[in-house]
Design a protein around this motif. Structure first.
Motif, short mmCIF file in Angstrom:
data_model
loop_
_atom_site.label_atom_id
_atom_site.label_comp_id
_atom_site.label_asym_id
_atom_site.label_seq_id
_atom_site.Cartn_x
_atom_site.Cartn_y
_atom_site.Cartn_z
N ARG A 105 0.83 -1.21 0.00
CA ARG A 105 0.00 0.00 0.00
C ARG A 105 0.86 1.26 0.00
N ASP A 106 2.06 1.17 0.56
CA ASP A 106 2.95 2.33 0.56
C ASP A 106 3.55 2.59 -0.82
N ARG A 107 3.36 1.66 -1.77
CA ARG A 107 4.05 1.78 -3.06
C ARG A 107 3.11 1.69 -4.26
N VAL A 108 1.82 1.89 -4.05
CA VAL A 108 0.86 1.69 -5.14
C VAL A 108 1.05 2.71 -6.27
N ASP A 109 1.66 3.84 -6.00
CA ASP A 109 1.87 4.83 -7.05
C ASP A 109 2.77 4.30 -8.16
N ALA A 110 3.54 3.27 -7.86
CA ALA A 110 4.46 2.70 -8.85
C ALA A 110 3.89 1.46 -9.53
N LEU A 111 2.62 1.14 -9.24
CA LEU A 111 2.04 -0.12 -9.72
C LEU A 111 0.84 0.12 -10.63
N VAL A 112 0.55 -0.89 -11.44
CA VAL A 112 -0.60 -0.86 -12.35
C VAL A 112 -1.81 -1.46 -11.64
N PRO A 113 -2.94 -0.77 -11.58
CA PRO A 113 -4.15 -1.42 -11.05
C PRO A 113 -4.52 -2.62 -11.93
N LEU A 114 -4.81 -3.74 -11.29
CA LEU A 114 -5.01 -4.98 -12.03
C LEU A 114 -6.47 -5.37 -12.22
N ASP A 115 -7.40 -4.56 -11.74
CA ASP A 115 -8.81 -4.95 -11.74
C ASP A 115 -9.31 -5.35 -13.12
N ASP A 116 -8.91 -4.64 -14.16
CA ASP A 116 -9.38 -4.96 -15.51
C ASP A 116 -8.80 -6.26 -16.04
N TYR A 117 -7.72 -6.73 -15.42
CA TYR A 117 -7.03 -7.92 -15.93
C TYR A 117 -7.36 -9.19 -15.13
N VAL A 118 -7.75 -9.05 -13.88
CA VAL A 118 -7.91 -10.23 -13.02
C VAL A 118 -9.33 -10.41 -12.51
N SER A 119 -10.28 -9.69 -13.07
CA SER A 119 -11.65 -9.73 -12.55
C SER A 119 -12.22 -11.15 -12.57
N GLN A 120 -11.86 -11.94 -13.57
CA GLN A 120 -12.41 -13.30 -13.65
C GLN A 120 -11.82 -14.24 -12.60
N ASP A 121 -10.76 -13.80 -11.90
CA ASP A 121 -10.16 -14.63 -10.87
C ASP A 121 -10.67 -14.28 -9.47
N LYS A 122 -11.44 -13.20 -9.35
CA LYS A 122 -11.83 -12.73 -8.03
C LYS A 122 -12.65 -13.76 -7.25
N HIS A 123 -13.48 -14.53 -7.93
CA HIS A 123 -14.33 -15.50 -7.24
C HIS A 123 -13.54 -16.72 -6.78
N ARG A 124 -12.40 -16.99 -7.42
CA ARG A 124 -11.65 -18.22 -7.16
C ARG A 124 -10.61 -18.05 -6.07
N LEU A 125 -10.09 -16.86 -5.93
CA LEU A 125 -9.00 -16.61 -4.99
C LEU A 125 -9.48 -15.80 -3.80
N ALA A 126 -8.88 -16.06 -2.64
CA ALA A 126 -9.15 -15.28 -1.43
C ALA A 126 -7.94 -14.41 -1.11
#
Length: 422
Positions: A105-126
């Motif tokens: 969380r301290d470094r999110v400015d350097a990262l790509v938001p992944l929501d558009d890429y991993v949405s289909q995995d949200k139900h499978r992973l905790a």
């Protein structure tokens, strides 16, 4: 001296970048022609994750056969320093491993938001929440990490206690510890706080048995009341347990990794607040103790209004650097690193509780099965909600508390100030 330190850091970073800089070339029609992705982590050098990585790379190669993937294992004790320097330089790996919570969380400015890429995995992973900030997801969870309270059933039997019915309340728990010490000589807890880590484990394991459910929810949501008597009680217990001789000797000079775990594994302590994955966990303990003797119990209730639960979050997860040339390609690699086939190998070889909770862990023994069953009602670990700055301060203050050089009131006041400033 400062100049030498800066020069040394620059040299280390230069070597690290030379060992593996992000180098994804411009993508062809399929996004995978002649490309290369570089991954930084601290796991890929371990033999017990080889099968996991092989399966992940094989999965990725199905859709990107021409993309080379290079894993560069960095030393964990320097990992976030190297990563911070790479972020400051604006170049480095395409994909990087993070612990959940403050470190990412301290470094999110350097990262790509992944929501558009991993949405289909949200139900499978905790475990997604540990890698989320301001409603955006920045890494996909590989493992779940938490802090079960393990106990040695053989010591319970030797003390004349029922190993299948550990104490439900704090007072009964302390009485049982006295019986175990009297009959076996074993301490109640194995604890290591040389690095200031012991307090993190204690807060997250004992906190849900001390704070009310609403206080726990508020804590995770960022509405932390450091003046609450229940919050103060956790830190009072931290000191009291040590003052009463329930811990192994020399907690502040005992390293959590791996000296404290060795105390439990050798039968010199009846309980330890351990981990679910990576190290100091059920599989590690089962190599030294009979796996049938490794028990997992609910934290004994300190406050009748509390509802103990398994404290866990996403443990480690892979993120994508903002500077990568092809975010979708890098995100596809992250998805392969969290595929069911890869995660099943991580569980089987390394003993990780994988983020994919559909994996059958029954062969791992009763401790693993108890942990996975607890995930259904588990809640986020309290220390993970804190910033890395506050975590570091808490570690230092916890050492001072055990040594008697500060008070609980002073500790919670300083932590409250740090928390507000984070």
């Amino acid at each position: 001296m400062e100049q030498r330190a800066l020069w040394s850091a620059a040299v280390v970073l230069g070597l690290a970048l030379a060992a593996g800089c992000g180098s994804a070339a411009g993508p062809g029609p399929s996004g995978s022609s002649g490309d290369k992705l570089v991954v930084w982590d601290w796991k890929s050098g371990d033999a017990n994750v080889a099968a996991y990585l092989d399966r992940a790379k094989a999965d990725f190669a199905k859709s990107h056969p021409d993309t080379e993937v290079e894993f560069v294992a960095q030393p964990f004790d320097q990992y976030y320093t190297l990563l911070g320097a790479a972020i400051q330089a604006g170049k480095g790996p395409d994909v990087m491993l993070f612990n959940g919570g403050g470190q990412i969380r301290d470094r999110v400015d350097a990262l790509v938001p992944l929501d558009d890429y991993v949405s289909q995995d949200k139900h499978r992973l905790a475990g997604w929440d540990a890698f989320t900030e301001d409603g955006k997801t920045y890494a996909a969870p590989v493992t779940l990490q938490g802090h079960p309270l393990y106990y040695n059933k053989a010591l319970y039997e030797q003390a004349g206690l029922n190993p299948d019915a550990p104490a439900k309340t704090w007072d009964a728990f302390v009485r049982d510890c006295g019986a175990i010490a009297g009959k076996t000589g074993a301490k109640c807890f194995g604890v290591g706080n040389k690095e200031g880590i012991g307090i993190q484990f204690f807060l997250s394991a004992i906190g849900p048995a001390t704070l009310t459910p609403q206080e726990c929810d508020d804590w995770v949501a960022g509405k932390r009341d450091w003046t609450s008597p229940n919050v103060k009680r956790v830190f009072e217990l931290w000191k009291q347990v040590n003052d009463d001789g329930l811990n192994n000797d020399g907690v502040n000079s005992t390293a959590m990794f791996n000296d404290a775990f060795a105390v439990f594994q050798s039968g010199k302590a009846a309980h330890i607040i351990g981990l679910m994955s990576d190290i100091g966990h059920w599989k590690d303990f089962g190599e030294f103790l009979d796996p049938a003797d490794v028990g997992v119990m609910d934290a004994p209730v300190v406050n009748p209004a509390a509802t103990p639960s398994l404290p866990y979050d996403g443990g480690i997860g892979y993120a994508v650097a903002k500077w990568t040339r092809d975010p979708k390609l890098a995100a596809d690699l992250v998805r392969s690193l969290t595929s069911s086939e890869a995660l099943e190998a991580f569980y089987a070889e390394a003993g990780a509780i994988a983020s994919d909770t559909t994996i059958d862990v029954s062969a791992g023994g009763p401790a693993a099965s108890t942990i996975v069953a607890g995930i259904k009602t588990g809640k986020p670990a309290l220390h993970v909600a804190l910033s890395s700055k506050t975590i570091d301060l808490m570690g230092r203050l916890s050492q001072q508390l055990l040594s008697g050089s500060t008070t609980v009131d002073e500790v919670v006041a300083q932590l409250a100030d740090s928390d507000r400033a984070s």
